[in-house]
Design an enzyme around this catalytic site. Structure first.
Site, PDB file in Angstrom:
ATOM      1  N   ASP A 123     124.817   5.457   6.605  1.00  0.00           N
ATOM      2  CA  ASP A 123     123.940   5.051   5.504  1.00  0.00           C
ATOM      3  C   ASP A 123     123.645   3.565   5.637  1.00  0.00           C
ATOM      4  OD1 ASP A 123     122.664   4.346   3.143  1.00  0.00           O
ATOM      5  OD2 ASP A 123     123.813   5.766   1.943  1.00  0.00           O
TER       6      ASP A 123
ATOM      7  N   GLY B 218     127.177   4.779  -3.560  1.00  0.00           N
ATOM      8  CA  GLY B 218     127.645   5.796  -4.497  1.00  0.00           C
ATOM      9  C   GLY B 218     128.417   6.899  -3.790  1.00  0.00           C
TER      10      GLY B 218
ATOM     11  N   ILE C  69     126.048  -3.737  -3.585  1.00  0.00           N
ATOM     12  CA  ILE C  69     126.892  -2.783  -4.304  1.00  0.00           C
ATOM     13  C   ILE C  69     127.470  -1.761  -3.332  1.00  0.00           C
ATOM     14  CG2 ILE C  69     125.576  -3.065  -6.435  1.00  0.00           C
ATOM     15  CD1 ILE C  69     124.211  -0.385  -5.864  1.00  0.00           C
TER      16      ILE C  69
ATOM     17  N   HIS D 182     123.483  -2.246   0.369  1.00  0.00           N
ATOM     18  CA  HIS D 182     124.943  -2.287   0.400  1.00  0.00           C
ATOM     19  C   HIS D 182     125.499  -3.366   1.340  1.00  0.00           C
ATOM     20  CE1 HIS D 182     124.508   1.386  -1.837  1.00  0.00           C
ATOM     21  NE2 HIS D 182     123.812   1.924  -0.848  1.00  0.00           N
TER      22      HIS D 182
END
Length: 312
Positions: A194, A217, A214, A199
């Site tokens: 990903d 998820g 961040i 991120h």
């Protein structure tokens, strides 16, 4: 309009061959915190953790399905489907569901077939449901549904989608655990496929409205399933039949997850795993674990909600 709903739903499914091996599985497990359990004195050599990290003892946590084949069923792929042309900075992963037909092998080759299964109009946003069905020579392995939340793309008069949500769990949880997130956790996790710069890149994160990058998820998703398997399912990954969540808030590297679990034996045990046929020991009666996840450093600000693990 950036999302052509009719074109997206009518597009031919895309199929691709995917493959994975023990190194991919080990890297994924390390990316979700394997061998770093703070409750264990020497987690890197603990026998329970070696099931996630040592090739001779390896088993596969079902959430690996979200990255198998270098993340082929991921959010980024959904944004490249016909009829979808949106700004990546406006995109968030809204939710994720996995249904297991049988345990995922440590080494595998399969065909992943993906399509946009639904487009929902939430007013100020649109939700794309990216469905990926994976099968090998022995038959179906798993089905992934990724709910992709696109800010600013709603209001086109479409179906709002399902409105039913499970009632919040009540009473004291059966287990509560805390899992610290390393400062470099997102950088390690993204090596599983990903590559969203949200991120890793501070400048991109600011464009998306965040002070800093961040955590994925799906990293929180994997960490949570590992906690459930390790504490309530005896460390047996083959007991998981399905796993669903809604991403309710962000997590930053360096924070701590507080994971609360309620064991509800028998609830939703029959026919509740998306119609999976139960091959490989994933059928029959079982139970349900309800889970909530919050950011312990921010007064338990919600991170994962409507989280359900169905199991044997």
């Amino acid at each position: 309009m950036p999302i052509d709903v009719a074109q997206a739903l009518a597009a031919e499914p895309r199929s691709a061959e995917i493959a994975w091996g023990h190194k991919d599985v080990q890297l994924y497990h390390l990316g979700i915190g394997a061998a770093a359990d703070p409750d264990k004195h020497h987690p890197a050599t603990d026998p329970d953790e070696l099931r996630y990290t040592l090739e001779s003892r390896l088993h596969v946590l079902p959430s690996f399905a979200t990255v198998a084949g270098a993340g082929s069923p991921g959010v980024i792929n959904g944004l490249s489907m016909p009829g979808v042309d949106v700004n990546l900075a406006h995109v968030l992963h809204g939710g994720q569901t996995i249904g297991l037909h049988r345990p995922i092998p440590v080494e595998g080759k399969a065909v992943a077939t993906s399509r946009i299964a639904a487009v929902y109009d939430k007013g100020k946003a649109a939700i794309l449901v990216m469905r990926t069905e994976v099968a090998d020579d022995e038959g179906p392995l798993w089905t992934n549904d990724a709910q992709i939340f696109v800010r600013g793309e709603g209001g086109f008069g479409g179906d709002r989608g399902p409105s039913t949500r499970p009632e919040p769990p009540t009473g004291e949880p059966d287990r509560t655990v805390e899992r610290p997130i390393r400062e470099d956790q997102a950088l390690l996790y993204r090596l599983s496929g990903d590559w969203n710069p949200l991120h890793a890149d501070p400048e991109f994160a600011k464009l998306a409205g965040f002070d800093r990058p961040i955590l994925h998820g799906l990293c929180t998703y994997g960490m949570t399933l590992k906690a459930v398997v390790d504490t309530l399912l005896g460390g047996d990954v083959s007991r998981v039949r399905s796993y669903a969540t809604r991403f309710a808030g962000v997590v930053y590297p360096g924070e701590t997850l507080r994971i609360r679990m309620w064991q509800l034996d028998g609830e939703g045990a029959e026919g509740g795993n998306g119609g999976m046929d139960g091959k490989g020991g994933n059928g029959g009666k079982g139970g349900t674990v309800r889970v909530t996840v919050g950011a312990a450093d921010r007064d338990d600000a919600p991170v994962l909600a409507d989280t359900v693990v169905e199991h044997n």
